[in-house]
Scaffold this motif. Structure first.
Motif, PDB file in Angstrom:
ATOM      1  N   ASP A   1       0.834  -1.194   0.000  1.00 40.53           N
ATOM      2  CA  ASP A   1       0.000   0.000   0.000  1.00 40.53           C
ATOM      3  C   ASP A   1       0.872   1.248   0.000  1.00 40.53           C
ATOM      4  OD1 ASP A   1      -2.493  -1.133  -0.142  1.00 40.53           O
ATOM      5  OD2 ASP A   1      -2.801  -1.228   2.024  1.00 40.53           O
ATOM      6  N   SER A   2       0.250   2.407  -0.199  1.00 46.19           N
ATOM      7  CA  SER A   2       0.996   3.660  -0.287  1.00 46.19           C
ATOM      8  C   SER A   2       1.215   4.329   1.072  1.00 46.19           C
ATOM      9  CB  SER A   2       0.248   4.643  -1.203  1.00 46.19           C
ATOM     10  OG  SER A   2       0.159   4.123  -2.508  1.00 46.19           O
ATOM     11  N   ASP A   3       0.598   3.801   2.118  1.00 45.72           N
ATOM     12  CA  ASP A   3       0.731   4.418   3.442  1.00 45.72           C
ATOM     13  C   ASP A   3       1.562   3.536   4.381  1.00 45.72           C
ATOM     14  OD1 ASP A   3      -1.121   2.394   3.550  1.00 45.72           O
ATOM     15  OD2 ASP A   3      -2.700   3.556   4.531  1.00 45.72           O
ATOM     16  N   ILE A   4       2.692   3.040   3.844  1.00 51.25           N
ATOM     17  CA  ILE A   4       3.554   2.151   4.623  1.00 51.25           C
ATOM     18  C   ILE A   4       4.992   2.664   4.639  1.00 51.25           C
ATOM     19  CG2 ILE A   4       2.112   0.143   4.113  1.00 51.25           C
ATOM     20  CD1 ILE A   4       5.496   0.245   2.503  1.00 51.25           C
ATOM     21  N   ILE A   5       5.732   2.152   5.601  1.00 54.29           N
ATOM     22  CA  ILE A   5       7.175   2.360   5.675  1.00 54.29           C
ATOM     23  C   ILE A   5       7.810   0.999   5.942  1.00 54.29           C
ATOM     24  CG2 ILE A   5       9.056   3.290   7.101  1.00 54.29           C
ATOM     25  CD1 ILE A   5       7.856   5.328   5.229  1.00 54.29           C
ATOM     26  N   VAL A   6       8.816   0.640   5.157  1.00 52.53           N
ATOM     27  CA  VAL A   6       9.532  -0.623   5.349  1.00 52.53           C
ATOM     28  C   VAL A   6      10.827  -0.320   6.104  1.00 52.53           C
ATOM     29  CG1 VAL A   6      10.697  -2.541   4.211  1.00 52.53           C
ATOM     30  CG2 VAL A   6       8.555  -1.659   3.273  1.00 52.53           C
ATOM     31  N   VAL A   7      11.038  -1.029   7.231  1.00 55.61           N
ATOM     32  CA  VAL A   7      12.244  -0.806   8.035  1.00 55.61           C
ATOM     33  C   VAL A   7      13.091  -2.072   8.096  1.00 55.61           C
ATOM     34  CG1 VAL A   7      11.301   1.068   9.412  1.00 55.61           C
ATOM     35  CG2 VAL A   7      10.917  -1.297  10.139  1.00 55.61           C
ATOM     36  N   ASP A   8      13.000  -2.878   7.059  1.00 51.56           N
ATOM     37  CA  ASP A   8      13.763  -4.111   6.957  1.00 51.56           C
ATOM     38  C   ASP A   8      14.101  -4.327   5.484  1.00 51.56           C
ATOM     39  OD1 ASP A   8      14.916  -6.565   7.460  1.00 51.56           O
ATOM     40  OD2 ASP A   8      13.042  -7.618   7.744  1.00 51.56           O
ATOM     41  N   ASP A   9      14.962  -5.263   5.210  1.00 51.54           N
ATOM     42  CA  ASP A   9      15.316  -5.573   3.825  1.00 51.54           C
ATOM     43  C   ASP A   9      14.144  -6.303   3.164  1.00 51.54           C
ATOM     44  OD1 ASP A   9      16.415  -6.401   1.420  1.00 51.54           O
ATOM     45  OD2 ASP A   9      18.362  -6.855   2.305  1.00 51.54           O
ATOM     46  N   ILE A  10      13.591  -5.699   2.140  1.00 47.99           N
ATOM     47  CA  ILE A  10      12.425  -6.273   1.460  1.00 47.99           C
ATOM     48  C   ILE A  10      12.740  -7.638   0.860  1.00 47.99           C
ATOM     49  CG2 ILE A  10      12.871  -5.269  -0.820  1.00 47.99           C
ATOM     50  CD1 ILE A  10       9.452  -5.327   0.925  1.00 47.99           C
ATOM     51  N   SER A  11      14.019  -7.938   0.643  1.00 49.52           N
ATOM     52  CA  SER A  11      14.405  -9.243   0.105  1.00 49.52           C
ATOM     53  C   SER A  11      14.043 -10.371   1.056  1.00 49.52           C
ATOM     54  CB  SER A  11      15.914  -9.281  -0.178  1.00 49.52           C
ATOM     55  OG  SER A  11      16.279  -8.298  -1.117  1.00 49.52           O
ATOM     56  N   ASN A  12      13.985 -10.068   2.358  1.00 48.39           N
ATOM     57  CA  ASN A  12      13.594 -11.091   3.328  1.00 48.39           C
ATOM     58  C   ASN A  12      12.161 -11.554   3.093  1.00 48.39           C
ATOM     59  OD1 ASN A  12      16.069 -11.005   4.666  1.00 48.39           O
ATOM     60  ND2 ASN A  12      15.407  -9.377   6.037  1.00 48.39           N
ATOM     61  N   LEU A  13      11.331 -10.635   2.691  1.00 49.66           N
ATOM     62  CA  LEU A  13       9.949 -10.990   2.364  1.00 49.66           C
ATOM     63  C   LEU A  13       9.889 -11.766   1.050  1.00 49.66           C
ATOM     64  CD1 LEU A  13       6.877 -10.851   2.607  1.00 49.66           C
ATOM     65  CD2 LEU A  13       6.995  -8.597   1.560  1.00 49.66           C
ATOM     66  N   TRP A  14      10.666 -11.299   0.092  1.00 52.57           N
ATOM     67  CA  TRP A  14      10.679 -11.913  -1.237  1.00 52.57           C
ATOM     68  C   TRP A  14      11.049 -13.390  -1.174  1.00 52.57           C
ATOM     69  CZ3 TRP A  14       8.911 -10.787  -5.883  1.00 52.57           C
ATOM     70  CH2 TRP A  14       9.443 -11.412  -7.014  1.00 52.57           C
ATOM     71  N   ARG A  15      11.908 -13.744  -0.232  1.00 52.84           N
ATOM     72  CA  ARG A  15      12.395 -15.120  -0.145  1.00 52.84           C
ATOM     73  C   ARG A  15      11.432 -16.073   0.562  1.00 52.84           C
ATOM     74  NH1 ARG A  15      17.588 -12.458   0.494  1.00 52.84           N
ATOM     75  NH2 ARG A  15      17.279 -12.333   2.754  1.00 52.84           N
ATOM     76  N   ILE A  16      10.342 -15.559   1.117  1.00 53.30           N
ATOM     77  CA  ILE A  16       9.369 -16.435   1.773  1.00 53.30           C
ATOM     78  C   ILE A  16       8.665 -17.286   0.724  1.00 53.30           C
ATOM     79  CG2 ILE A  16       7.208 -16.511   3.081  1.00 53.30           C
ATOM     80  CD1 ILE A  16       8.099 -14.001   4.519  1.00 53.30           C
ATOM     81  N   SER A  17       8.631 -18.583   0.954  1.00 52.48           N
ATOM     82  CA  SER A  17       8.007 -19.500  -0.004  1.00 52.48           C
ATOM     83  C   SER A  17       6.503 -19.566   0.210  1.00 52.48           C
ATOM     84  CB  SER A  17       8.623 -20.902   0.152  1.00 52.48           C
ATOM     85  OG  SER A  17       7.933 -21.825  -0.672  1.00 52.48           O
ATOM     86  N   LEU A  18       5.765 -19.513  -0.887  1.00 52.30           N
ATOM     87  CA  LEU A  18       4.307 -19.672  -0.840  1.00 52.30           C
ATOM     88  C   LEU A  18       3.877 -21.076  -1.241  1.00 52.30           C
ATOM     89  CD1 LEU A  18       3.105 -16.318  -2.468  1.00 52.30           C
ATOM     90  CD2 LEU A  18       3.558 -16.823  -0.069  1.00 52.30           C
ATOM     91  N   GLY A  19       4.837 -21.916  -1.610  1.00 50.33           N
ATOM     92  CA  GLY A  19       4.483 -23.251  -2.074  1.00 50.33           C
ATOM     93  C   GLY A  19       3.636 -23.163  -3.328  1.00 50.33           C
ATOM     94  N   SER A  20       2.528 -23.877  -3.326  1.00 47.98           N
ATOM     95  CA  SER A  20       1.632 -23.869  -4.489  1.00 47.98           C
ATOM     96  C   SER A  20       0.509 -22.852  -4.340  1.00 47.98           C
ATOM     97  CB  SER A  20       1.025 -25.270  -4.685  1.00 47.98           C
ATOM     98  OG  SER A  20       0.289 -25.653  -3.526  1.00 47.98           O
ATOM     99  N   THR A  21       0.543 -22.052  -3.263  1.00 45.80           N
ATOM    100  CA  THR A  21      -0.526 -21.087  -2.999  1.00 45.80           C
ATOM    101  C   THR A  21      -0.303 -19.790  -3.778  1.00 45.80           C
ATOM    102  OG1 THR A  21      -0.687 -22.010  -0.773  1.00 45.80           O
ATOM    103  CG2 THR A  21      -1.800 -19.923  -1.161  1.00 45.80           C
ATOM    104  N   THR A  22      -1.389 -19.165  -4.166  1.00 48.88           N
ATOM    105  CA  THR A  22      -1.316 -17.950  -4.975  1.00 48.88           C
ATOM    106  C   THR A  22      -0.964 -16.718  -4.163  1.00 48.88           C
ATOM    107  OG1 THR A  22      -2.963 -18.844  -6.497  1.00 48.88           O
ATOM    108  CG2 THR A  22      -2.639 -16.467  -6.539  1.00 48.88           C
TER     109      THR A  22
END
Length: 314
Positions: free
Chosen positions: A188-209
């Motif tokens: 969303d446009s009303d957020i601030i990220v205070v961590d490396d966004i790559s940590n989120l990117w690496r989370i596996s979703l498996g077969s879920t959308t």
């Protein structure tokens, strides 16, 4: 976080307005946030610049030595590069200040900022040159969203922002983004990220959308009337259940640190709120109060001062 596939599109349409945002690690110790060179003011020959677009230029963030080397290539090549971290956001004149601060925070805390690619959704056709001035190093593409697609499908709300067609563009990501984009983080446009966004990117979703941060400290007694709870059949449905919630659908739960939401207060008054207990990777000013409006009015909340660290508005 989405996997964008055509066959899942019917499911996306069911998603409502409260969306995803993410990041990892406890970084709420404000004094220890890293400092960067001050942003440069954007020079303009216009003696009367439009205050809506009066922004300082962001520093040019570079990859750390540990980053994988991504060869310099054209935007058309980067769009389909699965080695990059793909992020999607909406761009709207009214919320542009929030979007700019969010983009700034993402780069400031990312170890490999040159490995990011942004997919912006907008119903405005004149924002690209302004974005290029603020972030001359940014790799991005803007996709046009026709508001007529959802214009007659939106119910009235106590919050006018929820009636804005662009608020529902996220439900059409699989149709809007390039077909080669198979995975994307929506913010969303009303957020601030205070961590490396790559940590989120690496989370596996498996077969879920879809993956979404869950919140497990809700008091569901306030969500229903006493008449509901007095009905044994209805109240029994909650017996032994954890009070967790997120968006509709079946999804992979992601730690709530990636969506410390509700900082905008209630939908009517926009009251001040603190973060929930636990680690913080992303702060989300969902609710009626937006930090830039409260700061400008001189009636800010304590956490709004943290948002102000990333504000590039002149």
């Amino acid at each position: 976080m989405f996997k964008c596939t055509e066959e899942k599109m019917t499911w996306f349409i069911e998603i409502s307005s409260f969306m995803i945002t993410i990041s990892i690690v406890i970084i709420l110790a404000y004094p220890f946030l890293p400092s960067y060179p001050p942003a440069e003011a954007i020079k303009s020959s216009d003696s009367n610049p439009d205050p809506l677009f009066n922004y300082k230029q962001s520093p040019n963030f570079k990859n750390s030595p540990k980053c994988s080397i991504i060869p310099t290539s054209s935007i058309s090549t980067k769009i389909c590069n699965p080695s990059l971290v793909h992020i999607s956001m909406t761009l709207d004149i009214k919320f542009l200040r929030g979007s700019v601060a969010a983009i700034h925070s993402i780069h400031q805390h990312c170890h490999c900022p040159e490995n990011l690619f942004f997919h912006f959704i907008s119903s405005d056709t004149n924002l690209e040159p302004h974005l290029e001035k603020i972030f001359p190093f940014l790799a991005f593409k803007i996709y046009y969203f026709n508001p007529g697609i959802v214009q007659n499908k939106i119910s009235s709300s106590i919050r006018q922002a929820l009636e804005h067609p662009l608020n529902y563009a996220r439900n059409y990501l699989a149709d809007l983004l390039e077909p080669c984009v198979e995975r994307v983080i929506y913010l969303d446009s009303d957020i601030i990220v205070v961590d490396d966004i790559s940590n989120l990117w690496r989370i596996s979703l498996g077969s879920t959308t879809l993956g979404s941060p869950e919140y497990c400290h809700a008091n569901f007694t306030n969500y229903f009337t006493p008449k509901f709870w007095s009905h044994k059949k209805f109240s029994r449905a909650f017996h032994g259940q954890r009070p967790c919630y997120f968006n509709t659908g079946k999804i992979v739960p992601i730690d709530q640190r990636w969506n410390q939401h509700g900082l905008g207060g209630d939908n009517l008054g926009g009251s001040c709120r603190n973060i929930h207990a636990g680690p913080v990777s992303l702060l989300h000013w969902s609710g009626g109060g937006k930090p830039w409006l409260r700061l400008d009015s001189g009636n800010s909340c304590p956490l709004d001062e943290l948002w102000a660290r990333y504000d590039l508005h002149g």
